[in-house]
Design a protein around this motif. Structure first.
Motif: not given
Length: 210
Positions: A66, A70, A74, A78
């Motif tokens: 985060d 990007w 992306e 995550k």
């Protein structure tokens, strides 16, 4: 009544030129993008919303992902695997173009090269919201102090080796290409970009024109 003489005002044509500039990092670049979670927490605080008890468990990989700007690819997941797949798919990263301009303008003013920031802000512009950063980011861990001296651990992206290429439009009647290049060199040495940059007493985010 006296007759007013007509005066002719001469306004010279604006001389806009374009140039491609390549910056090469002299020290690692630390990313510092605000995550959506962090922005929501700030907004909730300003809107006087009640806080939920406790804090979410820290997720280093998510915080790292985060923290990056990007441009594309992306990952929705995550995770380490999600990040690795994004890199394999040719993920591209960027940094706000305003940061590069601010470094050049601020360095010129602070060193006495330019008389003010306003005239230089109007003398040149960098195309696009983001400048692409070429390189592969790695996760960085730092101990920081927040609030009332409370210790915290931050996980952010770091480009140990990086370079950037962008198009700049400039008013050749106000600044020459040579002067513009010198201004970016000065900005890269005296100010830099990103977290812990030279302007803030650090030694990161420094660069020069190649």
């Amino acid at each position: 009544m006296p007759v007013k003489k007509e005066e002719t005002v001469f306004i010279p044509a604006i001389n806009i030129q374009k140039a491609t500039i390549k910056l090469v990092g002299d020290s690692p670049l630390i990313m510092h993008k605000w995550s959506e979670k962090a922005k929501k927490e700030i907004l909730d605080k300003q809107m006087k919303k009640a806080k939920t008890k406790g804090h979410d468990a820290k997720d280093p990989v998510r915080d790292f992902i985060d923290s990056l700007y990007w441009i594309d690819s992306e990952p929705k997941e995550k995770t380490e695997d999600g990040f690795a797949k994004a890199i394999q798919n040719g993920a591209r990263f960027g940094f706000p173009s305003t940061a590069f301009k601010a470094a050049a303008v601020s360095a010129g003013y602070r060193s006495g090269v330019t008389k003010d920031k306003v005239s230089m802000n109007a003398a040149f512009h960098i195309d696009g919201e983001f400048v692409e950063i070429h390189g592969i980011p790695e996760m960085r861990e730092d101990m920081v102090r927040v609030g009332m001296g409370t210790a915290d651990i931050r996980y952010r992206g770091e480009f140990k080796e990086w370079y950037a290429v962008f198009c700049v439009k400039y008013n050749a009647s106000a600044i020459s290409l040579e002067q513009l290049v010198n201004l970016f060199n000065l900005g890269g040495f005296a100010c830099g970009i990103g977290e812990w940059r030279a302007e803030k007493g650090g030694a990161f985010g420094m660069f020069h024109v190649e």
